[in-house]
Scaffold this active site. Structure first.
Site, PDB file in Angstrom:
ATOM      1  CG  ASP A  16     133.492 141.239  35.579  1.00 41.04           C
ATOM      2  OD1 ASP A  16     133.405 142.404  35.131  1.00 41.04           O
ATOM      3  OD2 ASP A  16     133.066 140.929  36.703  1.00 41.04           O
ATOM      4  CB  SER A  17     136.617 143.900  37.548  1.00 40.14           C
ATOM      5  OG  SER A  17     135.264 143.855  37.951  1.00 40.14           O
ATOM      6  CE1 TYR A  48     140.094 145.399  37.324  1.00 39.43           C
ATOM      7  CE2 TYR A  48     139.391 145.582  35.032  1.00 39.43           C
ATOM      8  CZ  TYR A  48     140.205 145.015  35.994  1.00 39.43           C
ATOM      9  OH  TYR A  48     141.126 144.072  35.617  1.00 39.43           O
ATOM     10  N   GLY A  49     135.375 149.907  38.920  1.00 37.74           N
ATOM     11  CA  GLY A  49     134.433 151.005  38.657  1.00 37.74           C
ATOM     12  C   GLY A  49     134.861 152.376  39.118  1.00 37.74           C
ATOM     13  CB  CYS A  79     133.835 144.086  32.639  1.00 38.53           C
ATOM     14  SG  CYS A  79     134.257 145.435  33.733  1.00 38.53           S
ATOM     15  CG  ASN A  80     128.235 147.101  31.566  1.00 39.75           C
ATOM     16  OD1 ASN A  80     127.557 147.408  30.596  1.00 39.75           O
ATOM     17  ND2 ASN A  80     127.979 146.017  32.271  1.00 39.75           N
ATOM     18  CB  THR A  81     133.996 149.300  34.389  1.00 36.60           C
ATOM     19  OG1 THR A  81     132.871 149.219  35.267  1.00 36.60           O
ATOM     20  CG2 THR A  81     134.869 150.463  34.774  1.00 36.60           C
ATOM     21  CD  GLU A 164     134.322 141.019  42.989  1.00 41.50           C
ATOM     22  OE1 GLU A 164     135.329 140.394  43.343  1.00 41.50           O
ATOM     23  OE2 GLU A 164     133.688 140.729  41.939  1.00 41.50           O
ATOM     24  CB  CYS A 198     127.361 147.097  36.734  1.00 41.39           C
ATOM     25  SG  CYS A 198     128.672 146.265  37.668  1.00 41.39           S
ATOM     26  CB  THR A 199     128.531 141.969  34.266  1.00 39.18           C
ATOM     27  OG1 THR A 199     129.839 142.267  34.797  1.00 39.18           O
ATOM     28  CG2 THR A 199     128.465 142.402  32.827  1.00 39.18           C
ATOM     29  CG  HIS A 200     130.014 142.770  39.896  1.00 37.65           C
ATOM     30  ND1 HIS A 200     130.866 142.998  38.853  1.00 37.65           N
ATOM     31  CD2 HIS A 200     130.750 142.189  40.881  1.00 37.65           C
ATOM     32  CE1 HIS A 200     132.088 142.593  39.190  1.00 37.65           C
ATOM     33  NE2 HIS A 200     132.039 142.086  40.409  1.00 37.65           N
TER      34      HIS A 200
HETATM   35  N1  DGL Z   1     131.263 144.045  36.458  1.00 38.99           N
HETATM   36  C1  DGL Z   1     131.863 145.203  35.992  1.00 38.99           C
HETATM   37  C2  DGL Z   1     130.968 146.103  35.197  1.00 38.99           C
HETATM   38  O1  DGL Z   1     130.129 145.621  34.544  1.00 38.99           O
HETATM   39  C3  DGL Z   1     132.874 145.880  36.824  1.00 38.99           C
HETATM   40  C4  DGL Z   1     132.522 146.326  38.164  1.00 38.99           C
HETATM   41  C5  DGL Z   1     133.717 146.847  38.925  1.00 38.99           C
HETATM   42  O2  DGL Z   1     134.740 146.163  38.960  1.00 38.99           O
HETATM   43  O3  DGL Z   1     133.596 147.948  39.472  1.00 38.99           O
HETATM   44  O4  DGL Z   1     131.082 147.291  35.180  1.00 38.99           O
END
Ligand code: DGL
Length: 280
Positions: A16-17, A48-49, A79-81, A164, A198-200
């Site tokens: 993941d990011s 990363y988003g 990570c979805n992104t 984060e 988003c996994t966050h």
């Molecule tokens: N956790 C990630 C996701 O699912 C990335 C979020 C990010 O870095 O912006 O998209």
């Protein structure tokens, strides 16, 4: 030497990011506790988003190659992104060159597969990063399986930064969480299910539950990704046998070890040790 092309079995890579993939790792470990895992958070370059397709692809490719080098034969983009913007390109452009026998899987498809069973109104919402929403990956994947479902998406660009920066429980989080939820539900009054794409975001769950209107189900991804991985191993014993089983997890981050150890230990509710690595 850049790549480890050996056939020696290794841990399952989870990328993941930043910290978000820990929500996926936790559920996978509950479902498949016997395997070994190697978690990699690119915390130094998160989020990363808001990044371009080219940058997310480049960062994801570097992470996948690193996890392969460190012995993984299977990498989950938790990570979805990265799943939305890089998975297909890595599978098509890079895997044949690196090692066609290795595998990279994402988190969007397993999430989408469950949705037809959950929604009653056939109107769903997706909360995700700007990159994931802009990619249209959710509506595209959902409509392949369930063309009758209406999908509305809303980018919540501040949410990843709240996690984060360890502000998930702070009072400042309330404003941004309520704002994105209100904007999503105002797009379609029939929404009965919202995917946290988003996994966050599960790390913000208490506050998301607080502001989500009553009657709307919140879907988090970990459980579905874990079930899907279990099925994957049943269908692909040749990959399963390349994944070691010892019940151990190694954590790696591109940021300072102390920062990751402190936050990840809170999110996972266990004490961990971590090693710093470089992806560039
Ligand atoms: N956790 C990630 C996701 O699912 C990335 C979020 C990010 O870095 O912006 O998209």
């Amino acid at each position: 030497m850049k790549q480890d092309l050996s056939t020696v079995p290794g841990p399952i890579g989870v990328f993941d990011s930043g910290y978000g993939g820990l929500t996926i790792l936790k559920q996978i470990k509950e479902t498949l506790p016997e395997y070994d895992y190697m978690y990699l958070g690119d915390n130094a370059r998160a989020p990363y988003g808001t990044r371009s397709f080219e940058v997310v692809y480049e960062f994801t490719r570097q992470a996948v190659e690193k996890l392969f080098e460190m012995g993984c034969h299977l990498v989950i983009l938790a990570c979805n992104t990265a799943s939305a913007k890089a998975l297909r390109s890595v599978q098509v452009n890079d895997l044949p060159r690196i090692d066609p026998a290795r595998r990279v899987l994402g988190v969007i498809r397993p999430t989408v597969e469950c949705i037809g069973e959950i929604t009653r109104s056939r109107h769903i919402g997706v909360l995700a990063t700007a990159g994931t929403i802009k990619s249209e990956s959710y509506p595209l994947e959902i409509h392949k399986l369930f063309p009758d479902i209406t999908v509305s998406g809303e980018a919540s660009p501040m949410w990843v930064s709240l996690v984060e920066n360890n502000e998930a429980n702070g009072p400042g989080a309330d404003y941004f969480i309520k704002k994105s939820i209100d904007q999503l539900v105002s797009k379609d009054s029939l929404i009965d299910t919202v995917i946290l794409g988003c996994t966050h975001y599960p790390l913000l769950l208490p506050k998301i539950e607080q502001f989500m209107p009553e009657g709307i189900q919140i879907v988090t991804q970990g459980k579905y990704v874990a079930i899907s991985l279990k099925n994957y191993f049943q269908r692909h014993p040749e990959i399963d046998e390349k994944c070691t089983k010892g019940g151990n997890t190694i954590f790696c981050t591109t940021e300072a070890e102390e920062k990751f150890t402190e936050s990840a230990s809170i999110f996972l509710n266990e004490s961990i040790s971590v090693q710093r690595i470089s992806l560039e």
